[in-house]
Scaffold this motif. Structure first.
Motif, PDB file in Angstrom:
ATOM      1  N   THR A   4     131.560  27.375  46.989  1.00 45.24           N
ATOM      2  CA  THR A   4     132.070  26.142  47.570  1.00 45.24           C
ATOM      3  C   THR A   4     130.951  25.349  48.227  1.00 45.24           C
ATOM      4  O   THR A   4     130.892  24.114  48.124  1.00 45.24           O
ATOM      5  CB  THR A   4     133.161  26.452  48.611  1.00 45.24           C
ATOM      6  OG1 THR A   4     134.198  27.217  47.992  1.00 45.24           O
ATOM      7  CG2 THR A   4     133.753  25.171  49.175  1.00 45.24           C
ATOM      8  N   ASP A   5     130.031  26.070  48.876  1.00 46.17           N
ATOM      9  CA  ASP A   5     128.886  25.404  49.493  1.00 46.17           C
ATOM     10  C   ASP A   5     128.000  24.741  48.446  1.00 46.17           C
ATOM     11  O   ASP A   5     127.478  23.640  48.658  1.00 46.17           O
ATOM     12  CB  ASP A   5     128.074  26.401  50.312  1.00 46.17           C
ATOM     13  CG  ASP A   5     128.784  26.833  51.582  1.00 46.17           C
ATOM     14  OD1 ASP A   5     129.493  25.987  52.177  1.00 46.17           O
ATOM     15  OD2 ASP A   5     128.661  28.005  51.969  1.00 46.17           O
ATOM     16  N   LEU A   6     127.805  25.402  47.317  1.00 48.25           N
ATOM     17  CA  LEU A   6     126.993  24.813  46.247  1.00 48.25           C
ATOM     18  C   LEU A   6     127.637  23.530  45.710  1.00 48.25           C
ATOM     19  O   LEU A   6     126.944  22.576  45.388  1.00 48.25           O
ATOM     20  CB  LEU A   6     126.805  25.813  45.111  1.00 48.25           C
ATOM     21  CG  LEU A   6     125.921  27.028  45.444  1.00 48.25           C
ATOM     22  CD1 LEU A   6     125.931  28.033  44.304  1.00 48.25           C
ATOM     23  CD2 LEU A   6     124.480  26.578  45.740  1.00 48.25           C
ATOM     24  N   LEU A   7     128.976  23.516  45.635  1.00 48.71           N
ATOM     25  CA  LEU A   7     129.664  22.304  45.208  1.00 48.71           C
ATOM     26  C   LEU A   7     129.414  21.181  46.202  1.00 48.71           C
ATOM     27  O   LEU A   7     129.107  20.044  45.823  1.00 48.71           O
ATOM     28  CB  LEU A   7     131.166  22.570  45.093  1.00 48.71           C
ATOM     29  CG  LEU A   7     132.021  21.373  44.681  1.00 48.71           C
ATOM     30  CD1 LEU A   7     131.741  20.972  43.241  1.00 48.71           C
ATOM     31  CD2 LEU A   7     133.509  21.684  44.863  1.00 48.71           C
ATOM     32  N   LYS A   8     129.514  21.514  47.516  1.00 52.88           N
ATOM     33  CA  LYS A   8     129.282  20.498  48.539  1.00 52.88           C
ATOM     34  C   LYS A   8     127.833  20.035  48.549  1.00 52.88           C
ATOM     35  O   LYS A   8     127.543  18.866  48.821  1.00 52.88           O
ATOM     36  CB  LYS A   8     129.682  21.037  49.909  1.00 52.88           C
ATOM     37  CG  LYS A   8     131.184  21.273  50.051  1.00 52.88           C
ATOM     38  CD  LYS A   8     131.529  21.851  51.409  1.00 52.88           C
ATOM     39  CE  LYS A   8     133.042  22.055  51.551  1.00 52.88           C
ATOM     40  NZ  LYS A   8     133.404  22.636  52.860  1.00 52.88           N
ATOM     41  N   ALA A   9     126.931  20.952  48.242  1.00 52.39           N
ATOM     42  CA  ALA A   9     125.512  20.581  48.164  1.00 52.39           C
ATOM     43  C   ALA A   9     125.299  19.552  47.059  1.00 52.39           C
ATOM     44  O   ALA A   9     124.600  18.544  47.235  1.00 52.39           O
ATOM     45  CB  ALA A   9     124.663  21.813  47.917  1.00 52.39           C
ATOM     46  N   GLY A  10     125.904  19.823  45.908  1.00 48.53           N
ATOM     47  CA  GLY A  10     125.768  18.876  44.805  1.00 48.53           C
ATOM     48  C   GLY A  10     126.341  17.521  45.153  1.00 48.53           C
ATOM     49  O   GLY A  10     125.760  16.475  44.831  1.00 48.53           O
ATOM     50  N   GLU A  11     127.477  17.514  45.841  1.00 47.42           N
ATOM     51  CA  GLU A  11     128.105  16.248  46.217  1.00 47.42           C
ATOM     52  C   GLU A  11     127.249  15.491  47.222  1.00 47.42           C
ATOM     53  O   GLU A  11     127.133  14.261  47.164  1.00 47.42           O
ATOM     54  CB  GLU A  11     129.497  16.512  46.779  1.00 47.42           C
ATOM     55  CG  GLU A  11     130.494  17.012  45.733  1.00 47.42           C
ATOM     56  CD  GLU A  11     131.803  17.476  46.342  1.00 47.42           C
ATOM     57  OE1 GLU A  11     131.807  17.768  47.557  1.00 47.42           O
ATOM     58  OE2 GLU A  11     132.817  17.549  45.612  1.00 47.42           O
TER      59      GLU A  11
ATOM     60  N   GLU B  59     120.815  20.540  51.581  1.00 55.76           N
ATOM     61  CA  GLU B  59     119.956  21.726  51.616  1.00 55.76           C
ATOM     62  C   GLU B  59     120.579  22.823  52.471  1.00 55.76           C
ATOM     63  O   GLU B  59     120.469  24.012  52.161  1.00 55.76           O
ATOM     64  CB  GLU B  59     118.578  21.341  52.157  1.00 55.76           C
ATOM     65  CG  GLU B  59     117.541  22.447  52.033  1.00 55.76           C
ATOM     66  CD  GLU B  59     117.320  22.881  50.592  1.00 55.76           C
ATOM     67  OE1 GLU B  59     117.093  24.089  50.368  1.00 55.76           O
ATOM     68  OE2 GLU B  59     117.401  22.020  49.674  1.00 55.76           O
ATOM     69  N   ALA B  60     121.258  22.418  53.520  1.00 51.01           N
ATOM     70  CA  ALA B  60     121.906  23.420  54.370  1.00 51.01           C
ATOM     71  C   ALA B  60     123.044  24.111  53.622  1.00 51.01           C
ATOM     72  O   ALA B  60     123.210  25.339  53.717  1.00 51.01           O
ATOM     73  CB  ALA B  60     122.418  22.751  55.644  1.00 51.01           C
ATOM     74  N   PHE B  61     123.823  23.345  52.901  1.00 47.85           N
ATOM     75  CA  PHE B  61     124.869  23.958  52.066  1.00 47.85           C
ATOM     76  C   PHE B  61     124.245  24.904  51.039  1.00 47.85           C
ATOM     77  O   PHE B  61     124.759  25.986  50.761  1.00 47.85           O
ATOM     78  CB  PHE B  61     125.688  22.868  51.351  1.00 47.85           C
ATOM     79  CG  PHE B  61     126.737  22.223  52.214  1.00 47.85           C
ATOM     80  CD1 PHE B  61     127.726  22.994  52.829  1.00 47.85           C
ATOM     81  CD2 PHE B  61     126.757  20.843  52.420  1.00 47.85           C
ATOM     82  CE1 PHE B  61     128.709  22.399  53.612  1.00 47.85           C
ATOM     83  CE2 PHE B  61     127.729  20.257  53.198  1.00 47.85           C
ATOM     84  CZ  PHE B  61     128.709  21.027  53.807  1.00 47.85           C
ATOM     85  N   TRP B  62     123.144  24.456  50.450  1.00 44.90           N
ATOM     86  CA  TRP B  62     122.455  25.278  49.443  1.00 44.90           C
ATOM     87  C   TRP B  62     122.010  26.610  50.053  1.00 44.90           C
ATOM     88  O   TRP B  62     122.170  27.668  49.437  1.00 44.90           O
ATOM     89  CB  TRP B  62     121.257  24.495  48.907  1.00 44.90           C
ATOM     90  CG  TRP B  62     120.415  25.277  47.930  1.00 44.90           C
ATOM     91  CD1 TRP B  62     119.400  26.125  48.232  1.00 44.90           C
ATOM     92  CD2 TRP B  62     120.537  25.296  46.506  1.00 44.90           C
ATOM     93  NE1 TRP B  62     118.876  26.670  47.092  1.00 44.90           N
ATOM     94  CE2 TRP B  62     119.560  26.168  46.007  1.00 44.90           C
ATOM     95  CE3 TRP B  62     121.375  24.651  45.610  1.00 44.90           C
ATOM     96  CZ2 TRP B  62     119.386  26.420  44.648  1.00 44.90           C
ATOM     97  CZ3 TRP B  62     121.198  24.889  44.261  1.00 44.90           C
ATOM     98  CH2 TRP B  62     120.226  25.765  43.782  1.00 44.90           C
ATOM     99  N   GLN B  63     121.470  26.551  51.258  1.00 42.89           N
ATOM    100  CA  GLN B  63     121.006  27.776  51.903  1.00 42.89           C
ATOM    101  C   GLN B  63     122.150  28.723  52.213  1.00 42.89           C
ATOM    102  O   GLN B  63     122.013  29.944  52.132  1.00 42.89           O
ATOM    103  CB  GLN B  63     120.253  27.420  53.197  1.00 42.89           C
ATOM    104  CG  GLN B  63     118.935  26.689  52.975  1.00 42.89           C
ATOM    105  CD  GLN B  63     117.918  27.552  52.238  1.00 42.89           C
ATOM    106  OE1 GLN B  63     117.894  28.775  52.377  1.00 42.89           O
ATOM    107  NE2 GLN B  63     117.093  26.904  51.423  1.00 42.89           N
ATOM    108  N   ARG B  64     123.303  28.163  52.543  1.00 40.10           N
ATOM    109  CA  ARG B  64     124.446  29.014  52.863  1.00 40.10           C
ATOM    110  C   ARG B  64     124.967  29.721  51.611  1.00 40.10           C
ATOM    111  O   ARG B  64     125.398  30.871  51.666  1.00 40.10           O
ATOM    112  CB  ARG B  64     125.544  28.175  53.521  1.00 40.10           C
ATOM    113  CG  ARG B  64     126.431  29.007  54.422  1.00 40.10           C
ATOM    114  CD  ARG B  64     127.109  28.187  55.473  1.00 40.10           C
ATOM    115  NE  ARG B  64     128.103  27.270  54.941  1.00 40.10           N
ATOM    116  CZ  ARG B  64     128.800  26.417  55.695  1.00 40.10           C
ATOM    117  NH1 ARG B  64     128.596  26.365  57.007  1.00 40.10           N
ATOM    118  NH2 ARG B  64     129.688  25.606  55.155  1.00 40.10           N
TER     119      ARG B  64
END
Length: 980
Positions: A53-60, A44-49
């Motif tokens: 690249t953050d969205l990819l990490k959020a999915g992972e 969720e934190a990656f998503w908020q950022r």
């Protein structure tokens, strides 16, 4: 395929909101949360950022806790601009690939397949050159399609992935390795021998070279390879691989992996005939798995194997005990295996003589594959079965058919055989390699034999019911499958890359060395060729290998030929006689087991007892050969042709089978005399009949329907020169060794005294001829010219390697004292030749001989040229005499040039030699056999006779020089006279 799938739950939106608030309040960064394994909060934190690249990490991160729906939302978000425009780049390709992974981990194979297809589209557009990411998506898509039962598409994708891994640098050796094993597994399912074995050999070779693979990969490679080798009966390789797999399995310590490998070792030893070893392996596996409380399904399969083993040794009580154990375990844990269990149970019942219970067991197994069958007997639909189920169903049908015959229900048995052949056709059309087709054909041939025997029994009871034609159709389907499949390929349309690859494979097949250096290259080349061939296929269509009765009647009427077709099984043999009036006779042969040894003895008497005019042997020795010639020849005549109802016409087309392919029918003696024999005075089958041969009526039809071709020359003749002392047999024995040792030259072949005169005499009779003699008769020149000649005539040395047909060859000009390997044209070189000639004449030794493959035909140079597209071939059954062959060939072409058809011209040439005195013995004239089309050859046009044009030009120049010289002398004389 064995892949790990994750399980999990989906998180609600409220939960993610609370986690997000918690993460915000904690003041930790997404990276810190990820490091602390707080995956949901990190996601969720990656998503908020919010960066891509953050969205990819959020999915992972969400995927790490099996929250696949929000993971897919994150991946999808990074693939679009804010205005919804799709972004096409490598990151989008990766995101789409991960969407596929998320569906796969939820067991949603259809959703995963859709996502992987999109990933492939993106990655193929982004990467202008081959990239390993393209291979990854293809391999994953293949995995999904395999689960969905789309094995053909899965196989093609795996081939593409492997091809990419072969070429990209740096490559991903681990995924390359796994792709090879995936391909091996799928190929074993569809029974594609060549692809499966090549993939496994390639994987083992790659494993030895890569340091990236771990012990798990090593176990996986060796175990899968062992299963593949076992499936295709490469048992020594299977045993070696399985033992390696057991070693790595014990290092891993996984009880299930160890139990499966012990089971495999037991199965391999079963097929090797090691009864004690197989029982020991299976019992050890059961004890091991039971002690570790794992592998109920595997234990069930082990009891299944023991039931089969005990039933085979007559331990019926023990067999049924293992059946009961297997059923209890498999019903719950591996129900897909139950049809095979019913097969074993049925066989055990049949061994005890209880055919009713055997029938019930076989039918129960088939009902599991055909759950909607309403009749008493279940009949599965071929289109609804997976490749693995196809073979299981075929085995059950074959067993049920035999049982139905025992119960006096032949019509029901025939229905089973008919469906069995349809199932096997599905398997045969899935493969493209000749070795794979041959593997399937050999397994299928016994069923054809059984069905034809059944039809003969019905024909005896009801002669007018059409069972004779049904039997003939089955005999046709049981022969020359691969030859016909090759004929149906458009050789002229073969891409250059494919032709070059086939040529490379042919060379590698001949030069495998003991270090397996070339075996790795060969496996890779075969896989690449298989991908090329399969990528051209749009869909699977079962080819029509049958022939209509009226169609056959018309085909034979065109040449006025009667047809004699033979079918030889292990126990029974039959003859079909189709006359020009359209009548068919279906006759059982007696004592078929005696045919092969009789043919060997008769041929030996011909070859060893031959002489010109007068025998140089003692009267006793020659008399012994004469006696065998008469005794065995007349035995064969009685067995094959002596029948009061058999009224043979003048023209005969013979379709031999098994050892009959080695029999020169024309030399069978029709008269009985006592030794010593006057061979010129005997009456032979050839004396009253014009004989030609065919591999099958269906092949004959295919050859007759090939489109007309325009040729630049009527005949291309080759007469190579040789200057050594070795025979073709001696050279043949050294070919394989020389290739393996890397030597490029062999001992020289003996000169042929009459081959040049032979082609020169032929050129004198056939207009539009071009010949190449001596140093000009090279292999390269032959390959350049072969498409230009209506007839190809090779007067040269030839040798057939019965142990390995790929090493059979015809030789071209020898330069110096030795023969270069490059001057040999091999059996397996011919598959890539664009050959659509009317007639190939191999005036060389033993070019009709070869290895007989049940369900196929003899693998000879003659069949190789036919497969390449020759309408007919004229070849030899044994080592022929150079001078006699020259006379025979000259006479043949003399008759052919007068407008006679091919079989008539050959018959006339053989009779002329028989009556001429010097070469009257059958050794000299009966070895030549004509296969295929029999019609006349039109020599109108055909281009320019270059040989004689060159001769005329030389003569003209010489005459011109003489005239100039004469005029010059005359002018000098006139001038002198004037002066005086």
């Amino acid at each position: 395929m064995n892949y790990h799938r994750c399980t999990g739950s989906r998180w609600g939106a409220l939960l993610f909101f609370l986690i997000a608030v918690s993460a915000t309040l904690s003041g930790q960064s997404p990276e810190q949360l990820l490091e602390a394994e707080e995956y949901a909060a990190a996601a969720e934190a990656f998503w908020q950022r919010g960066s891509r690249t953050d969205l990819l990490k959020a999915g992972e991160a969400w995927s790490a806790v099996d929250s696949f729906l929000p993971a897919r939302q994150a991946y999808a978000a990074l693939m679009k601009e804010d205005n919804g425009t799709p972004i096409i780049d490598s990151l989008s390709g990766l995101a789409q690939h991960k969407i596929g992974v998320s569906h796969y981990n939820e067991y949603d194979d259809a959703g995963a397949a859709s996502a992987y297809r999109k990933a492939i589209l993106i990655r193929d557009e982004v990467f202008t050159q081959a990239h390993k990411d393209q291979a990854h998506s293809r391999r994953n898509l293949a995995n999904c399609l395999s689960y969905l039962g789309q094995t053909d598409s899965a196989t093609l994708l795996l081939r593409e992935a492997i091809d990419i891994y072969e070429t990209v640098q740096p490559t991903d050796s681990v995924n390359w390795l796994r792709s090879l094993q995936d391909l091996s597994q799928v190929s074993a399912q569809v029974r594609d021998y060549q692809t499966g074995v090549s993939a496994s050999r390639r994987a083992i070779s790659l494993l030895h070279k890569t340091s990236a693979a771990d012990v798990y990969d090593a176990h996986y490679v060796y175990y899968t390879s062992g299963v593949t080798f076992y499936t295709f009966q490469e048992l020594e390789e299977a045993a070696t691989a399985a033992k390696e797999a057991l070693k790595y399995g014990e290092e891993i310590g996984d009880p299930l992996e160890i139990g499966q490998t012990l089971n495999l070792l037991g199965a391999i030893n079963d097929d090797l005939g090691n009864d004690q070893e197989k029982i020991a392996y299976w019992e050890r596996a059961i004890n091991y798995l039971t002690e570790n409380e794992v592998g109920k399904a595997e234990i069930g399969r082990l009891h299944f194997n023991l039931a089969r083993a005990k039933g085979g040794t007559g331990e019926i009580t023990a067999a049924f005990g293992h059946v009961a154990e297997a059923r209890a375990l498999l019903t719950e844990d591996a129900p897909d295996y139950l049809p095979r269990l019913f097969s074993v149970e049925g066989v055990v019942f049949r061994e005890t003589g209880n055919h009713e219970k055997a029938l019930a067991a076989f039918n129960a197994g088939l009902q599991l594959l055909a759950p909607y069958a309403a009749d008493e007997l279940a009949y599965p639909n071929p289109d609804s079965l997976s490749a693995d189920e196809l073979e299981t169903a075929a085995d059950l049908l074959g067993d049920r058919a035999r049982t139905l015959v025992s119960l006096g229900r032949p019509e029901a048995a025939l229905t089973d055989y008919t469906l069995l052949f349809a199932l096997q056709d599905q398997l045969r059309t899935r493969v493209s390699a000749d070795e794979s087709r041959s593997y399937l054909s050999q397994n299928l041939r016994p069923y054809f034999d059984q069905a034809i025997t059944l039809l003969y029994g019905l024909h005896q009871k009801e002669p007018a019911a059409g069972h004779d034609w049904s039997a003939f159709e089955l005999s046709e389907r049981a022969k020359a499958y691969t030859l016909l499949a090759n004929l149906k390929q458009n050789q002229d349309a073969m891409p250059r890359q494919e032709a070059e690859l086939r040529a490379r494979i042919a060379e590698l097949e001949r030069s495998l060395d003991t270090k397996a250096t070339n075996e790795e290259l060969l496996a890779a080349a075969r896989l690449q060729l298989d991908r090329l061939v399969q990528s051209k296929r749009k869909e699977i269509v079962t080819p029509d290998f049958g022939i209509d009765r009226q169609e056959l009647h018309s085909l034979l009427s065109d040449t006025g030929s009667d047809l004699l077709a033979f079918h030889l099984g292990k126990k029974d043999g039959y003859r079909f006689y189709f006359s020009t009036d359209g009548q068919l006779q279906f006759t059982a042969l007696q004592n078929t087991a005696a045919l092969a040894p009789s043919i060997r003895r008769w041929r030996a008497s011909i070859q060893e007892g031959a002489y010109r005019r007068k025998s140089l042997l003692s009267a006793e020795e020659q008399g012994a050969f004469d006696e065998v010639f008469l005794r065995e020849g007349q035995f064969l005549l009685r067995q094959l042709l002596s029948d009061e109802s058999l009224d043979l016409g003048e023209n005969l087309c013979i379709i031999p089978d098994g050892p009959l392919a080695l029999l020169p029918f024309g030399a069978l003696p029709l008269t009985e005399e006592k030794p010593p024999l006057n061979y010129a005075g005997l009456t032979y089958l050839q004396s009253a009949h014009r004989i030609r041969y065919a591999y099958s009526a269906t092949v004959l039809r295919e050859l007759s329907e090939r489109p007309a071709v325009s040729y630049q020359h009527n005949l291309l003749g080759f007469a190579p020169s040789f200057g050594g002392e070795a025979s073709a047999e001696a050279v043949g024995r050294s070919v394989s060794l020389a290739a393996r040792l890397g030597e490029r030259a062999l001992v020289g072949l003996q000169p042929l005294r009459f081959n040049r005169a032979e082609v020169e005499d032929i050129a004198d009779m056939v207009p539009g001829t071009r010949i190449f003699v001596g140093d000009k008769a090279t292999r390269s020149r032959f390959l350049e010219e072969l498409g230009d000649g209506q007839i190809l005539h090779l007067s040269t040395h030839g040798m057939v390697n019965a142990a390995d047909p790929k090493l059979s060859f015809v030789a071209f000009t020898q330069r110096g004292d030795s023969l270069e390997l490059e001057e040999l044209l091999y059996y397996n070189d011919l598959t890539a030749l664009p050959l659509q000639t009317e007639l190939v004449v191999l005036s060389a030794c033993e070019t009709s001989l070869g290895t007989y493959v049940p369900g196929e035909t003899t693998l000879s140079l003659a069949t190789a040229f036919t497969a390449a597209g020759a309408r007919s071939t004229l070849t030899t059954l044994w080592q022929v005499d150079d001078a006699a062959t020259r006379d025979l060939m000259v006479a043949f072409y003399r008759e052919l040039a007068t407008g006679k058809d091919r079989s008539e011209a050959l018959s006339a040439a053989q009779l002329a030699q028989l009556e001429g005195g010097d070469f009257a013995h059958p050794y000299f004239w009966s070895a030549m056999t004509l296969y295929g089309e029999a019609g006349a050859i039109d020599f109108a046009g055909g281009g320019i006779n270059w040989y004689y044009l060159a001769g005329a030009l030389v003569g003209f120049l010489l005459m011109g020089g003489y005239v100039l010289h004469y005029n010059k002398q005359k002018r000098g004389a006139d001038a002198g006279a004037g002066k005086s």
